[in-house]
Design an enzyme around this catalytic site. Structure first.
Site, PDB file in Angstrom:
ATOM      1  N   SER A  12     -35.868 -28.357   2.308  1.00  0.00           N
ATOM      2  CA  SER A  12     -37.142 -28.998   2.622  1.00  0.00           C
ATOM      3  C   SER A  12     -36.922 -30.097   3.660  1.00  0.00           C
ATOM      4  O   SER A  12     -36.218 -31.075   3.404  1.00  0.00           O
ATOM      5  CB  SER A  12     -37.748 -29.607   1.356  1.00  0.00           C
ATOM      6  N   HIS A  37     -38.403 -25.199   4.843  1.00  0.00           N
ATOM      7  CA  HIS A  37     -39.617 -25.491   4.081  1.00  0.00           C
ATOM      8  C   HIS A  37     -40.269 -26.749   4.659  1.00  0.00           C
ATOM      9  O   HIS A  37     -39.623 -27.794   4.798  1.00  0.00           O
ATOM     10  CB  HIS A  37     -39.239 -25.691   2.613  1.00  0.00           C
ATOM     11  N   ASP A  39     -43.282 -29.442   4.251  1.00  0.00           N
ATOM     12  CA  ASP A  39     -44.264 -29.988   3.318  1.00  0.00           C
ATOM     13  C   ASP A  39     -45.347 -30.753   4.062  1.00  0.00           C
ATOM     14  O   ASP A  39     -45.110 -31.851   4.563  1.00  0.00           O
ATOM     15  CB  ASP A  39     -43.557 -30.922   2.330  1.00  0.00           C
ATOM     16  N   MET A  41     -48.741 -32.733   3.805  1.00  0.00           N
ATOM     17  CA  MET A  41     -49.525 -33.460   2.793  1.00  0.00           C
ATOM     18  C   MET A  41     -50.659 -34.220   3.472  1.00  0.00           C
ATOM     19  O   MET A  41     -50.454 -34.839   4.525  1.00  0.00           O
ATOM     20  CB  MET A  41     -48.620 -34.452   2.060  1.00  0.00           C
ATOM     21  N   HIS A  70     -45.856 -25.260   3.499  1.00  0.00           N
ATOM     22  CA  HIS A  70     -46.484 -25.540   2.204  1.00  0.00           C
ATOM     23  C   HIS A  70     -47.600 -26.548   2.432  1.00  0.00           C
ATOM     24  O   HIS A  70     -47.346 -27.727   2.668  1.00  0.00           O
ATOM     25  CB  HIS A  70     -45.381 -26.098   1.278  1.00  0.00           C
ATOM     26  N   MET A  72     -50.213 -28.809   1.242  1.00  0.00           N
ATOM     27  CA  MET A  72     -50.726 -29.554   0.091  1.00  0.00           C
ATOM     28  C   MET A  72     -51.950 -30.321   0.579  1.00  0.00           C
ATOM     29  O   MET A  72     -51.885 -31.496   0.955  1.00  0.00           O
ATOM     30  CB  MET A  72     -49.636 -30.491  -0.451  1.00  0.00           C
ATOM     31  N   MET A 142     -44.487 -25.097  -8.589  1.00  0.00           N
ATOM     32  CA  MET A 142     -44.077 -26.500  -8.451  1.00  0.00           C
ATOM     33  C   MET A 142     -43.463 -26.982  -9.762  1.00  0.00           C
ATOM     34  O   MET A 142     -44.048 -26.807 -10.834  1.00  0.00           O
ATOM     35  CB  MET A 142     -45.285 -27.397  -8.128  1.00  0.00           C
ATOM     36  N   GLY A 147     -45.814 -34.591  -3.818  1.00  0.00           N
ATOM     37  CA  GLY A 147     -46.089 -35.849  -3.134  1.00  0.00           C
ATOM     38  C   GLY A 147     -44.821 -36.463  -2.565  1.00  0.00           C
ATOM     39  O   GLY A 147     -44.825 -36.994  -1.470  1.00  0.00           O
ATOM     40  N   PHE A 148     -43.736 -36.336  -3.322  1.00  0.00           N
ATOM     41  CA  PHE A 148     -42.515 -37.016  -2.905  1.00  0.00           C
ATOM     42  C   PHE A 148     -41.292 -36.179  -3.251  1.00  0.00           C
ATOM     43  O   PHE A 148     -41.279 -35.478  -4.268  1.00  0.00           O
ATOM     44  CB  PHE A 148     -42.408 -38.379  -3.603  1.00  0.00           C
ATOM     45  N   GLY A 150     -37.196 -35.963  -4.309  1.00  0.00           N
ATOM     46  CA  GLY A 150     -36.315 -36.744  -5.174  1.00  0.00           C
ATOM     47  C   GLY A 150     -36.798 -36.972  -6.593  1.00  0.00           C
ATOM     48  O   GLY A 150     -36.273 -37.832  -7.295  1.00  0.00           O
ATOM     49  N   ASP A 176     -40.108 -25.188  -6.412  1.00  0.00           N
ATOM     50  CA  ASP A 176     -40.087 -26.357  -5.527  1.00  0.00           C
ATOM     51  C   ASP A 176     -40.176 -27.620  -6.374  1.00  0.00           C
ATOM     52  O   ASP A 176     -41.173 -27.832  -7.071  1.00  0.00           O
ATOM     53  CB  ASP A 176     -41.289 -26.237  -4.580  1.00  0.00           C
ATOM     54  N   GLY A 177     -39.128 -28.450  -6.312  1.00  0.00           N
ATOM     55  CA  GLY A 177     -39.156 -29.742  -6.996  1.00  0.00           C
ATOM     56  C   GLY A 177     -37.986 -29.925  -7.944  1.00  0.00           C
ATOM     57  O   GLY A 177     -37.862 -29.192  -8.925  1.00  0.00           O
ATOM     58  N   GLY A 178     -37.107 -30.856  -7.608  1.00  0.00           N
ATOM     59  CA  GLY A 178     -35.987 -31.167  -8.493  1.00  0.00           C
ATOM     60  C   GLY A 178     -34.965 -30.053  -8.618  1.00  0.00           C
ATOM     61  O   GLY A 178     -34.288 -29.934  -9.640  1.00  0.00           O
TER      62      GLY A 178
END
Ligand code: DX5
Ligand code: ZN
Length: 223
Positions: A12, A37, A39, A41, A70, A72, A142, A147-148, A150, A176-178
Site C-alpha cells: 500500500s 495498492h 488508498d 480517501m 481502493h 474510500m 477490510m 482511514g489510517f 498501521g 486489507d489492514g494489519g
C-alpha cells in the site's frame, strides 16, 4: 485451504514516502510487489484525506505494475472515470455508502475494461456484498476500520474470507489492514489470495522492502 488463485502481494503506497511517489512505485516493482495498492480517501467516508487521480497518473507513469485503486469515498461514481483515465487497473468501491448505485457503478467500471472490486468494512456483514458478486472480480475484506495505516488486524474478517471463498473459487479475495506474516498466513489459509500491506512492508523492523515482501510471501506459501 489451498490457493485457488495466484498469490498477490499488494504493497500500500499509503505507507510509502509521500515526497517520492514515483521512486516508491519503482521500488515496489523492483522489490517484487505484484500490484500497487492506492488508498484514495475523501475525508467523508473515512476520517482522512489522501490523494486523487493525478497521483494515480504519476504512479502509472512510474511503474508497469497493476494499480489497485481502493476508493474510500461516499461518491465513487462521480470520480471513477478520472481514476480509470489516470491508469487504474482495478477499481474498488465500498458497499456501505447509501448515496450511490453500487451495481451501476460496478457495471460501469467493467464496461470501461477494468477489473471491478467491492469492499466491506469490519462492522459490515459479509452478506452485504452477495448481491454484487456476479459484477465483481475482487472482494476486498477490510480488517481495520479504514482511514489510517498501521492499525491492528481485526480477526472477524477471517470468517468473511472463508464464507466468500466457499461461494467462489475464481474471485480475487483480498484482505486489507494489519497484514503481516502471521495475519497474512491466517487469511490465506481461510481462502484469501491477495494481501494489501502497508506498515509491515514499508516500516519493517529489520528487512528492506524486498526482504519484507519475500518474508510475507514465504509465510503464506510455506506456512
Ligand atoms: C486502511 C487502508 C489500507 C492501509 C493498510 O485505511 O485501506 O490499505 O494502508 O495499511 P496497514 O497494512 O499498515 O494496516
Ligand atoms: Zn486499502
Amino acid at each position: 485451504m489451498k490457493l485457488t488463485r495466484p498469490l498477490i502481494i499488494a504493497p500500500s503506497i499509503l505507507s510509502a514516502d509521500f515526497g517520492n511517489f514515483a521512486a516508491e512505485a519503482q521500488r515496489v516493482e523492483r522489490s517484487g510487489g505484484d500490484w500497487i495498492h492506492c488508498d484514495v480517501m475523501d475525508a467523508h467516508f473515512v476520517p482522512n484525506l489522501t490523494f486523487g487521480a493525478d497521483v494515480v497518473r504519476a504512479l502509472r507513469k512510474a511503474s508497469k505494475l497493476p494499480l489497485d485503486v481502493h476508493l474510500m469515498m461516499d461518491r465513487p461514481d462521480l470520480y471513477m472515470d478520472r481514476f480509470i483515465d489516470a491508469g487504474a487497473d482495478n477499481v474498488i468501491i465500498h458497499v456501505e455508502p447509501k448515496e450511490y448505485d453500487v451495481a451501476k457503478t460496478l457495471s460501469h467500471i467493467r464496461s470501461r475494461g477494468k477489473l471491478a472490486g467491492i469492499s466491506l468494512n469490519p462492522p459490515t456483514p459479509v452478506e452485504a456484498v452477495l448481491p454484487y458478486l456476479h459484477l465483481v472480480d475482487q472482494v476486498l475484506v477490510m480488517t481495520v476500520n479504514p482511514g489510517f495505516g498501521g492499525q491492528s488486524f481485526i480477526p472477524t474478517g477471517i470468517d468473511k474470507v472463508r464464507f466468500l471463498r466457499e461461494k467462489s473459487a475464481t474471485l480475487d479475495i483480498s484482505v486489507d489492514g494489519g497484514i503481516g506474516p502471521d495475519t497474512g498466513r491466517r487469511v490465506i489459509e481461510a481462502g484469501a489470495n491477495a494481501l494489501v500491506a502497508g506498515n509491515s512492508l514499508f516500516h519493517h523492523k529489520t528487512l528492506d522492502l524486498a526482504g519484507a515482501i519475500r518474508e510475507l510471501r514465504g509465510a503464506c506459501l510455506h506456512p
